[in-house]
Design a protein around this motif. Structure first.
Motif, PDB file in Angstrom:
ATOM      1  N   ILE A   1       0.846  -1.188   0.000  1.00 26.63           N
ATOM      2  CA  ILE A   1       0.000   0.000   0.000  1.00 26.63           C
ATOM      3  C   ILE A   1       0.885   1.243   0.000  1.00 26.63           C
ATOM      4  O   ILE A   1       1.684   1.438   0.915  1.00 26.63           O
ATOM      5  CB  ILE A   1      -0.897   0.035   1.256  1.00 26.63           C
ATOM      6  CG1 ILE A   1      -1.625  -1.300   1.441  1.00 26.63           C
ATOM      7  CG2 ILE A   1      -1.865   1.211   1.191  1.00 26.63           C
ATOM      8  CD1 ILE A   1      -2.618  -1.635   0.375  1.00 26.63           C
TER       9      ILE A   1
ATOM     10  N   LYS B   1       3.668   1.281  10.915  1.00 30.33           N
ATOM     11  CA  LYS B   1       4.273   2.567  11.256  1.00 30.33           C
ATOM     12  C   LYS B   1       5.756   2.619  10.898  1.00 30.33           C
ATOM     13  O   LYS B   1       6.212   3.530  10.236  1.00 30.33           O
ATOM     14  CB  LYS B   1       4.119   2.860  12.767  1.00 30.33           C
ATOM     15  CG  LYS B   1       2.693   2.922  13.254  1.00 30.33           C
ATOM     16  CD  LYS B   1       2.638   3.358  14.710  1.00 30.33           C
ATOM     17  CE  LYS B   1       3.374   2.430  15.670  1.00 30.33           C
ATOM     18  NZ  LYS B   1       2.826   1.051  15.755  1.00 30.33           N
ATOM     19  N   SER B   2       6.487   1.604  11.361  1.00 32.72           N
ATOM     20  CA  SER B   2       7.934   1.707  11.105  1.00 32.72           C
ATOM     21  C   SER B   2       8.239   1.568   9.629  1.00 32.72           C
ATOM     22  O   SER B   2       9.152   2.210   9.119  1.00 32.72           O
ATOM     23  CB  SER B   2       8.767   0.742  11.929  1.00 32.72           C
ATOM     24  OG  SER B   2       8.044  -0.352  12.312  1.00 32.72           O
ATOM     25  N   THR B   3       7.478   0.750   8.942  1.00 32.13           N
ATOM     26  CA  THR B   3       7.694   0.633   7.499  1.00 32.13           C
ATOM     27  C   THR B   3       7.499   2.000   6.839  1.00 32.13           C
ATOM     28  O   THR B   3       8.314   2.428   6.020  1.00 32.13           O
ATOM     29  CB  THR B   3       6.694  -0.372   6.884  1.00 32.13           C
ATOM     30  OG1 THR B   3       6.800  -1.598   7.609  1.00 32.13           O
ATOM     31  CG2 THR B   3       6.971  -0.603   5.431  1.00 32.13           C
TER      32      THR B   3
ATOM     33  N   MET C   1       2.205  -3.524  14.371  1.00 32.18           N
ATOM     34  CA  MET C   1       1.953  -4.251  13.129  1.00 32.18           C
ATOM     35  C   MET C   1       1.112  -3.458  12.127  1.00 32.18           C
ATOM     36  O   MET C   1       0.774  -3.967  11.069  1.00 32.18           O
ATOM     37  CB  MET C   1       1.237  -5.587  13.394  1.00 32.18           C
ATOM     38  CG  MET C   1       2.129  -6.697  13.889  1.00 32.18           C
ATOM     39  SD  MET C   1       3.511  -6.975  12.768  1.00 32.18           S
ATOM     40  CE  MET C   1       2.648  -7.819  11.425  1.00 32.18           C
TER      41      MET C   1
HETATM   42  P1  ADP Z   1       4.518  -1.299  13.144  1.00 34.49           P
HETATM   43  O1  ADP Z   1       5.747  -0.500  13.104  1.00 34.49           O
HETATM   44  O2  ADP Z   1       3.292  -0.461  13.145  1.00 34.49           O
HETATM   45  O3  ADP Z   1       4.495  -2.315  14.222  1.00 34.49           O
HETATM   46  P2  ADP Z   1       5.500  -2.483  10.713  1.00 34.49           P
HETATM   47  O4  ADP Z   1       5.886  -1.285   9.960  1.00 34.49           O
HETATM   48  O5  ADP Z   1       6.584  -3.270  11.368  1.00 34.49           O
HETATM   49  O6  ADP Z   1       4.395  -2.140  11.801  1.00 34.49           O
HETATM   50  O7  ADP Z   1       4.693  -3.394   9.707  1.00 34.49           O
HETATM   51  C1  ADP Z   1       4.311  -4.680   9.992  1.00 34.49           C
HETATM   52  C2  ADP Z   1       4.274  -5.509   8.726  1.00 34.49           C
HETATM   53  O8  ADP Z   1       3.248  -5.045   7.875  1.00 34.49           O
HETATM   54  C3  ADP Z   1       5.515  -5.382   7.890  1.00 34.49           C
HETATM   55  O9  ADP Z   1       6.401  -6.406   8.190  1.00 34.49           O
HETATM   56  C4  ADP Z   1       5.042  -5.492   6.463  1.00 34.49           C
HETATM   57  O10 ADP Z   1       5.141  -6.809   5.993  1.00 34.49           O
HETATM   58  C5  ADP Z   1       3.613  -5.103   6.512  1.00 34.49           C
HETATM   59  N1  ADP Z   1       3.419  -3.768   5.937  1.00 34.49           N
HETATM   60  C6  ADP Z   1       3.783  -2.606   6.498  1.00 34.49           C
HETATM   61  N2  ADP Z   1       3.449  -1.550   5.708  1.00 34.49           N
HETATM   62  C7  ADP Z   1       2.848  -2.072   4.625  1.00 34.49           C
HETATM   63  C8  ADP Z   1       2.277  -1.501   3.430  1.00 34.49           C
HETATM   64  N3  ADP Z   1       2.264  -0.178   3.237  1.00 34.49           N
HETATM   65  N4  ADP Z   1       1.746  -2.348   2.521  1.00 34.49           N
HETATM   66  C9  ADP Z   1       1.777  -3.664   2.727  1.00 34.49           C
HETATM   67  N5  ADP Z   1       2.300  -4.259   3.798  1.00 34.49           N
HETATM   68  C10 ADP Z   1       2.838  -3.489   4.761  1.00 34.49           C
END
Ligand code: ADP
Length: 884
Positions: A595, A619-621, A616
């Protein structure tokens, strides 16, 4: 009198000059080790320990390895962080009086390995020299296999040294006492590193000898000292000319974006956090290089993003031209694929280890250059044309090699067969003599068969007896007595010689020996001649490497649908990304749907984005993707976004709450706070700060208080762009007091089946952390999950389902729900993107299969008609399975 044998006396004298290395002492066909060296080596190499009486009562521990297998053993010891000194016999044992003289001919150390098989092609092997003077450090890094030498200097802080070490990842360092502690700290994690302390003062005379043309007084003194320490050490260990280290690349460390070790690791630029592998990093994603030089340079570019707009624009112009013209790009890639590792080839030529095959590889590579130049010119971009202009095809050298070296020369230089016929009259006449001799022998065989009537009579050759006539036992009766001289009796044959045969043999053998010597001589002359042209070859290698990285950027960008970034003009320090993606997460996303999200950080839209939302949620992504996009733009690559308008970022800081540093033995919270301290000290208005899960490592109240005050500090004092995520959704109120801060959260869709993460950033703050829900997802026992919900309920009167969305902290609950309902047509700032697939969009097996096929499709190899047919088939398959 020590009571040792003379040989042992000699050993001890040699060993005294190499106390910090394991001494490989040549005895006949073996390298032997004694005393402590033997104990260490037998343990590390798992070879048998024996003993030797050496004139002493007690036997001396000893072990050895055959000389022809030594390379592997040396590599093993080096890999374990030892140095190995190699002592050879330096006089002919046949003519030596007494004990054969032995000397150390080379000390192999982790930073001076020349065996490139052990090193791998895609990575440099650096040794660094560091010198301190007042409040400055001088820093020099050299790759002995390629001859690269980089020099810089910076303020004497541990941070600066670590940053430099991070770029080079040296396997060895030399420096004086002051810098030593920092070096050890900085490179110790790579384990196989060695640090050698040098004298405080350094011998700058070595500089004038090594670099006769360089005006050293133009370089800061502390830089001179750093280079001098390095060169002195290299001279001491290598004991040979370092003629390929000529070009000094001096730079200001401020010329590059500063990235600390943690940020590099955290963004997984060149190695992953989990297992330090290359796979799954930005480097592996962008690496579509065709040459080893290109692969090494790519890593360097990623490690050192630029801050200079004109340099970046010219990289981007080149990438754009290559990106647009896939046909010429493909041709160029094919040509580059034929180019060998020019840097290491020239390194071997200078080092005197290049053989005939290396020269042929050099020739083949040089022959590709004109075509490469033509393609660059055709592409019509100024930076590519000027790269082409700078390339010197070294035709004179290619021709010289072509004329001299045989098409398939042997690996060994002393076996003959190296030099082409017609190249050297003397060699040709020797060859003819040997050829004639052999013909004479063949003729003799024919004559003697006829004369004796023995059809099986033959003439053979071996190393001990030379040429002989052989008659089988059964035929001996037919041989007239006394016709030949008897030489050797075998079980079923007899061997003979004649005076004429011996005479011819002498001629042939002499010719062959002289031939081999002469070939070797001719080869060395040619190799030396090429060696003198080292700077030309090195400049060429540099241009080819740069071109290779540029095409690699273009190739990766085309494959992955990246687009060219542009820069925010003037002082307007805005950061705008439309439909940005995380390059690596996108590439490994198994269901293939990533996304895209927008980002806008500006005066009017706020420079700090505070992101709340459950674990999950993405956010970090999201935050890392912004950092990655900025970084990719500043190495001159296209970026994973539909459109990106970016400012120049001078530094990127990334901090992760409660990051583990168990190895370092520091409390995780302490590490976080130290990181934040460094950030507050060093970040400027032009930096990008990313803090993930701020204030996690301590109690809730304290954590929240620290998080708030850090955010306020960034807002009021640093005033740079920042993305901050926190699970304290209570912090959302900061939007009211801080004018430059906006709330954002990752949209979540709730339904009867549960919670779906939409991975879409929307304005406003999150309602809840969904922590217990995550625990449930992770498969924790129901007892625990229910108990947790009930505890939460007791504390804040929340039911299980309600826990997912708490009312009180939901200023924008409606927005999130709207986002969820429309399954994501919502973008944070502008009009909605054309069509965004929901993250959990269910695909059927048939669709999955089709998608998989599509991913694997080699479009470049299809004709337009084939492509149309494929498309038609695909559509039919979908309609058949009722999914059209
Ligand atoms: P948070 O930091 O909120 O805990 P992450 O950024 O670690 O979440 O994301 C968790 C998982 O979600 C990632 O490992 C990835 O596989 C999936 N993900 C994150 N952002 C996206 C996106 N924009 N589109 C598809 N999958 C995503």
């Amino acid at each position: 009198m020590s009571g040792y044998t003379p040989m042992m006396e000699q050993y001890l004298a040699v060993k005294a000059t190499a106390t910090d290395a394991i001494l490989f002492y040549r005895l006949g066909d073996f390298y032997e080790m004694f005393f402590d060296d033997a104990l260490t080596a037998s343990r590390e190499l798992e070879i048998t320990l024996t003993g030797r009486g050496a004139g002493q009562e007690e036997r001396i521990p000893m072990c050895g390895v055959p000389y022809h297998a030594a390379e592997g053993y040396i590599a093993k010891l080096i890999d374990k962080g030892y140095k190995v000194a190699i002592a050879e016999q330096v006089e002919d044992p046949a003519t030596a009086k007494g004990v054969v003289r032995r000397e150390i001919v080379r000390i192999v150390t982790p930073g001076t390995v020349m065996d490139t098989r052990a090193l791998g092609d895609g990575a440099n092997n650096f040794i660094v020299g560091v010198a301190a003077s007042g409040d400055r450090y001088g820093f020099a890094a050299c790759d002995l296999t390629t001859g690269e030498l980089y020099v810089t200097s910076f303020p004497a802080t541990g941070e600066a040294v670590k940053n430099a070490l991070n770029v080079y990842r040296p396997s060895e360092a030399v420096g004086d006492g002051t810098a030593l502690a920092l070096l050890t700290e900085g490179i110790a994690p790579t384990n196989r590193s060695i640090v050698t302390t040098t004298r405080e003062e350094s011998d700058t005379r070595a500089l004038a000898e090594q670099f006769p043309d360089e005006q050293w007084n133009r370089h800061e003194a502390v830089r001179q000292h750093a280079v001098a320490k390095l060169i002195v050490y290299l001279n001491e260990t290598q004991k040979r000319s370092l003629s390929h280290i000529r070009a000094i690349k001096a730079y200001e460390s401020e010329a590059f974006m500063s990235l600390d070790a943690f940020t590099r690791r955290n963004l997984e630029l060149t190695e992953t956090v989990r297992d330090r592998s290359r796979k799954g990093t930005l480097l592996s994603l962008l690496d579509r290089t065709r040459t080893a030089m290109g692969a090494r340079l790519l890593k360097r570019w990623i490690d050192q993003p630029l801050l200079d707009r004109s340099q970046l624009d010219s990289r981007l112009d080149a990438v754009e031209a290559l990106h647009q013209d896939w046909l010429q790009r493909k041709e160029l890639r094919d040509e580059l694929g034929e180019v060998y590792d020019l840097e290491r080839l020239t390194g071997r030529i200078a080092y005197g280890t290049a053989n005939g095959r290396d020269l042929n590889a050099l020739k083949t590579s040089l022959q590709r250059v004109p075509a490469i130049q033509r393609l660059c010119q055709n592409l019509g971009a100024a930076p590519l044309s000027s790269l082409a202009d700078r390339m010197d095809a070294c035709e004179d050298l290619a021709t010289a090699i072509e004329q001299a070296i045989a098409d398939e020369p042997p690996a060994n230089l002393k076996d003959g067969g190296l030099i082409r016929a017609g190249y050297d009259a003397k060699l040709d006449s020797l060859r003819e003599a040997s050829q004639n001799g052999k013909q004479w022998i063949a003729e003799l065989e024919r004559q003697e068969r006829e004369a004796t009537g023995i059809k099986s009579l033959k003439i053979g050759f071996n190393k001990v007896f030379g040429y002989y006539l052989e008659v089988t036992r059964a035929n001996l009766g037919s041989l007239p007595e006394g016709r030949y001289e008897r030489k050797q009796t075998l079980a079923n044959a007899e061997r003979f010689v004649t005076p004429e045969l011996k005479e011819k043999e002498a001629l042939i053998l002499e010719a062959e020996e002289r031939m081999a010597d002469l070939e070797y001589e001719i080869f060395l002359k040619l190799r030396d001649r090429i060696s003198e042209q080292m700077p030309r070859l090195q400049r060429l290698a540099e241009s080819i490497a740069a071109l290779d990285v540029l095409q690699s950027f273009a190739e990766a960008s085309a494959e992955r649908r990246y687009s060219r970034p542009s820069w925010t003009e003037g002082d307007n320090y805005e950061l705008l990304i439309e439909e940005g993606r995380h390059p690596v997460v996108e590439s490994v996303n198994e269901n293939g749907v990533f996304i895209a999200n927008d980002t806008r950080l500006s005066q009017s839209d706020g420079s700090i984005l505070l992101i709340t939302g459950p674990n999950m949620a993405g956010k970090s992504t999201y935050m890392r993707q912004v950092a990655m996009i900025c970084l990719m733009a500043q190495i001159g690559c296209f970026v994973p976004a539909r459109r990106a308008v970016l400012p120049f970022i001078d530094r990127i800081f990334t901090r992760i709450g409660a990051a583990d540093d168990l190895v370092g033995g520091q409390s995780t919270f302490m590490v976080e706070m130290k990181d934040i301290q460094v950030m507050t000290e060093q970040a400027t208005e032009r930096s990008l700060i990313i803090i993930d899960e701020l204030g996690r490592g301590t109690s809730t109240d304290e954590g929240m208080a620290i998080a708030q005050s850090v955010i306020e500090y960034v807002h009021d004092h640093i005033r740079c762009k920042a993305l901050v995520s926190t699970h304290f959704h209570e912090l959302a109120h900061l939007e009211e007091s801080l004018s430059g801060l906006r709330n954002g959260c990752m949209a979540v869709k709730e339904s009867a089946e549960g919670v779906t993460f939409l991975r879409k950033l929307v304005a406003g703050a999150a309602d809840s952390s969904y922590g217990i829900y995550c625990a449930e997802l992770a498969g924790l026992p129901d007892t625990i999950v229910s108990r947790a919900y009930s505890l939460l309920k007791d504390g804040g009167s929340i039911t299980r389902r309600e826990a997912a969305v708490t009312k009180e902290a939901a200023p924008n609950r409606d927005a999130a729900e709207a986002a969820a309902k429309s399954v994501l047509q919502l973008s944070m700032f502008e009009e909605p993107p054309a069509q965004v697939k929901p993250f959990k969009a269910a695909t059927t097996p048939a669709q999955d299969k089709l998608l998989d096929k599509l991913r694997k499709l080699d479009v470049m190899r299809m004709t337009p008609l084939q492509a149309l047919e494929w498309l038609n088939d695909a559509r039919n398959q979908l309609t058949e399975s009722g999914e059209g």
